[in-house]
Scaffold this motif. Structure first.
Motif, PDB file in Angstrom:
ATOM      1  N   ALA A   1       0.825  -1.210   0.000  1.00  0.00           N
ATOM      2  CA  ALA A   1       0.000   0.000   0.000  1.00  0.00           C
ATOM      3  C   ALA A   1       0.859   1.259   0.000  1.00  0.00           C
ATOM      4  O   ALA A   1       0.559   2.233  -0.699  1.00  0.00           O
ATOM      5  CB  ALA A   1      -0.929  -0.007   1.214  1.00  0.00           C
ATOM      6  N   VAL A   2       1.933   1.248   0.781  1.00  0.00           N
ATOM      7  CA  VAL A   2       2.835   2.403   0.813  1.00  0.00           C
ATOM      8  C   VAL A   2       3.522   2.561  -0.544  1.00  0.00           C
ATOM      9  O   VAL A   2       3.698   3.680  -1.043  1.00  0.00           O
ATOM     10  CB  VAL A   2       3.867   2.261   1.948  1.00  0.00           C
ATOM     11  CG1 VAL A   2       4.895   3.380   1.887  1.00  0.00           C
ATOM     12  CG2 VAL A   2       3.163   2.270   3.304  1.00  0.00           C
ATOM     13  N   ALA A   3       3.882   1.440  -1.160  1.00  0.00           N
ATOM     14  CA  ALA A   3       4.502   1.509  -2.488  1.00  0.00           C
ATOM     15  C   ALA A   3       3.552   2.169  -3.482  1.00  0.00           C
ATOM     16  O   ALA A   3       3.964   3.047  -4.261  1.00  0.00           O
ATOM     17  CB  ALA A   3       4.879   0.100  -2.963  1.00  0.00           C
ATOM     18  N   ARG A   4       2.291   1.766  -3.465  1.00  0.00           N
ATOM     19  CA  ARG A   4       1.319   2.368  -4.386  1.00  0.00           C
ATOM     20  C   ARG A   4       1.170   3.869  -4.130  1.00  0.00           C
ATOM     21  O   ARG A   4       1.163   4.666  -5.071  1.00  0.00           O
ATOM     22  CB  ARG A   4      -0.045   1.678  -4.233  1.00  0.00           C
ATOM     23  CG  ARG A   4      -0.086   0.250  -4.745  1.00  0.00           C
ATOM     24  CD  ARG A   4      -1.514  -0.314  -4.700  1.00  0.00           C
ATOM     25  NE  ARG A   4      -1.542  -1.695  -5.180  1.00  0.00           N
ATOM     26  CZ  ARG A   4      -1.518  -2.767  -4.384  1.00  0.00           C
ATOM     27  NH1 ARG A   4      -1.457  -2.588  -3.048  1.00  0.00           N
ATOM     28  NH2 ARG A   4      -1.540  -3.977  -4.891  1.00  0.00           N
ATOM     29  N   ARG A   5       1.054   4.250  -2.851  1.00  0.00           N
ATOM     30  CA  ARG A   5       0.800   5.663  -2.532  1.00  0.00           C
ATOM     31  C   ARG A   5       1.979   6.552  -2.924  1.00  0.00           C
ATOM     32  O   ARG A   5       1.795   7.636  -3.495  1.00  0.00           O
ATOM     33  CB  ARG A   5       0.516   5.828  -1.029  1.00  0.00           C
ATOM     34  CG  ARG A   5       0.150   7.267  -0.643  1.00  0.00           C
ATOM     35  CD  ARG A   5      -1.130   7.665  -1.354  1.00  0.00           C
ATOM     36  NE  ARG A   5      -1.491   9.064  -1.160  1.00  0.00           N
ATOM     37  CZ  ARG A   5      -1.088  10.062  -1.942  1.00  0.00           C
ATOM     38  NH1 ARG A   5      -0.249   9.835  -2.954  1.00  0.00           N
ATOM     39  NH2 ARG A   5      -1.514  11.297  -1.730  1.00  0.00           N
ATOM     40  N   PHE A   6       3.199   6.104  -2.636  1.00  0.00           N
ATOM     41  CA  PHE A   6       4.342   6.943  -2.944  1.00  0.00           C
ATOM     42  C   PHE A   6       4.680   6.915  -4.434  1.00  0.00           C
ATOM     43  O   PHE A   6       5.163   7.916  -4.973  1.00  0.00           O
ATOM     44  CB  PHE A   6       5.531   6.556  -2.073  1.00  0.00           C
ATOM     45  CG  PHE A   6       5.475   7.193  -0.710  1.00  0.00           C
ATOM     46  CD1 PHE A   6       6.234   8.325  -0.422  1.00  0.00           C
ATOM     47  CD2 PHE A   6       4.638   6.694   0.277  1.00  0.00           C
ATOM     48  CE1 PHE A   6       6.158   8.938   0.818  1.00  0.00           C
ATOM     49  CE2 PHE A   6       4.554   7.296   1.519  1.00  0.00           C
ATOM     50  CZ  PHE A   6       5.307   8.422   1.799  1.00  0.00           C
ATOM     51  N   ALA A   7       4.385   5.820  -5.112  1.00  0.00           N
ATOM     52  CA  ALA A   7       4.561   5.797  -6.566  1.00  0.00           C
ATOM     53  C   ALA A   7       3.588   6.768  -7.216  1.00  0.00           C
ATOM     54  O   ALA A   7       3.948   7.527  -8.128  1.00  0.00           O
ATOM     55  CB  ALA A   7       4.348   4.385  -7.106  1.00  0.00           C
ATOM     56  N   GLU A   8       2.346   6.784  -6.740  1.00  0.00           N
ATOM     57  CA  GLU A   8       1.352   7.727  -7.260  1.00  0.00           C
ATOM     58  C   GLU A   8       1.758   9.162  -6.958  1.00  0.00           C
ATOM     59  O   GLU A   8       1.405  10.085  -7.705  1.00  0.00           O
ATOM     60  CB  GLU A   8      -0.015   7.426  -6.637  1.00  0.00           C
ATOM     61  CG  GLU A   8      -0.644   6.133  -7.136  1.00  0.00           C
ATOM     62  CD  GLU A   8      -1.816   5.685  -6.285  1.00  0.00           C
ATOM     63  OE1 GLU A   8      -2.166   6.389  -5.302  1.00  0.00           O
ATOM     64  OE2 GLU A   8      -2.396   4.623  -6.600  1.00  0.00           O
ATOM     65  N   GLY A   9       2.495   9.351  -5.885  1.00  0.00           N
ATOM     66  CA  GLY A   9       2.965  10.685  -5.517  1.00  0.00           C
ATOM     67  C   GLY A   9       4.202  11.130  -6.268  1.00  0.00           C
ATOM     68  O   GLY A   9       4.729  12.219  -6.003  1.00  0.00           O
ATOM     69  N   GLY A  10       4.692  10.295  -7.177  1.00  0.00           N
ATOM     70  CA  GLY A  10       5.804  10.704  -8.024  1.00  0.00           C
ATOM     71  C   GLY A  10       7.157  10.128  -7.667  1.00  0.00           C
ATOM     72  O   GLY A  10       8.167  10.490  -8.271  1.00  0.00           O
ATOM     73  N   TYR A  11       7.203   9.231  -6.688  1.00  0.00           N
ATOM     74  CA  TYR A  11       8.476   8.648  -6.276  1.00  0.00           C
ATOM     75  C   TYR A  11       8.779   7.365  -7.052  1.00  0.00           C
ATOM     76  O   TYR A  11       7.868   6.613  -7.415  1.00  0.00           O
ATOM     77  CB  TYR A  11       8.463   8.333  -4.776  1.00  0.00           C
ATOM     78  CG  TYR A  11       8.534   9.577  -3.923  1.00  0.00           C
ATOM     79  CD1 TYR A  11       9.764  10.073  -3.486  1.00  0.00           C
ATOM     80  CD2 TYR A  11       7.375  10.278  -3.589  1.00  0.00           C
ATOM     81  CE1 TYR A  11       9.826  11.232  -2.727  1.00  0.00           C
ATOM     82  CE2 TYR A  11       7.438  11.439  -2.828  1.00  0.00           C
ATOM     83  CZ  TYR A  11       8.664  11.911  -2.401  1.00  0.00           C
ATOM     84  OH  TYR A  11       8.733  13.065  -1.668  1.00  0.00           O
ATOM     85  N   THR A  12      10.051   7.131  -7.278  1.00  0.00           N
ATOM     86  CA  THR A  12      10.497   5.815  -7.724  1.00  0.00           C
ATOM     87  C   THR A  12      10.503   4.924  -6.489  1.00  0.00           C
ATOM     88  O   THR A  12      11.206   5.218  -5.524  1.00  0.00           O
ATOM     89  CB  THR A  12      11.917   5.888  -8.303  1.00  0.00           C
ATOM     90  OG1 THR A  12      11.908   6.720  -9.469  1.00  0.00           O
ATOM     91  CG2 THR A  12      12.439   4.500  -8.662  1.00  0.00           C
TER      92      THR A  12
END
Length: 247
Positions: free
Chosen positions: A20-31
């Protein structure tokens, strides 16, 4: 897709909170770098994120091994960019009566949940300090503040991790490194908890009352919220639980 913001490295990122954290931070523009002992278990998530136009990678690492942790961070920094966010999410949730808690079990719980957190947090700080910025997250639990029956090993490890996080926050905060300990005082709405509830009480997932477990997406949003805080109002510890949880 948001403009790239750097790298979020997630260690001990399984299929629930870590995903879930991976999805949220990827959506926020992070690799996002999803790191666990067997990277192949995260390939489906990596494929999902890439199909959505987001950048994700999976790495194998044993967080208890200093050399592996150091190599992971060096490889990510060299090949993918600056690590701006680090999550340590590895756990060792074991429930055993005291007399059944062996020396080996006690040590393994501490080694993964506390020592591993120290290694990962220290390595993140090593790269963040020269740049003067970054966020380091630690996932806590009820056991971080209360030693329950059967949880001598797990509670000692989580108490220890909380102390590591506090010490790091006090040392690194003035240097613009935000250290956050998220205390999850709840059952997490995940397949593992569903199976545990079925085994213990015979309850099917469809029978669990709505909002009585904390959704992994809610946990990810709490981390995102803390990461977005301005330095004049940082949260170090945030406790999260459903409205019906007794505490």
């Amino acid at each position: 897709m948001a403009e790239g913001r750097g790298v979020a490295i997630l260690v001990g990122a399984g299929d629930a909170i870590g995903a879930a954290v991976a999805r949220r931070f990827a959506e926020g523009g992070y690799t996002v770098c999803i790191c666990r002992r067997d990277a192949a278990k995260s390939q489906e998530l990596v494929d999902e994120l890439r199909a959505a136009g987001l950048e994700a990678h999976a790495f194998s690492v044993d967080a208890r091994q200093e050399v592996e942790v150091q190599k992971l961070f060096a490889d990510v920094e060299t090949n993918l960019g600056s690590i701006e966010v680090c999550l340590f999410n590895a756990g060792s949730n074991v429930n055993k009566p005291l007399l059944d808690t062996t020396e080996k079990l006690f040590f393994k719980a501490w080694e993964l949940a506390c020592y591993g957190g120290f290694l990962v947090g220290r390595e993140a700080a090593r790269y963040m300090l020269p740049r003067g910025r970054g966020t380091i997250f630690f996932t806590g639990a009820t056991a971080s503040v209360r030693g329950g029956q059967g949880f001598a090993a797990f509670s000692s490890a989580k108490f220890g991790l909380r102390a590591v996080a506090q010490a790091m926050a006090r040392e690194l905060g003035p240097k613009n490194i935000h250290v956050v300990h998220l205390l999850i005082d709840a059952g997490v709405d995940s397949e593992a908890i569903h199976q545990r509830m079925k085994a213990a009480r015979g309850i099917e997932a469809s029978e669990i009352p709505p909002d009585s477990l904390t959704k992994t997406s809610s946990i990810a949003e709490a981390y995102w919220f803390a990461h977005q805080q301005t330095r004049d109002g940082w949260t170090h510890e945030l406790d999260l639980r459903p409205s019906v949880e007794k505490w």
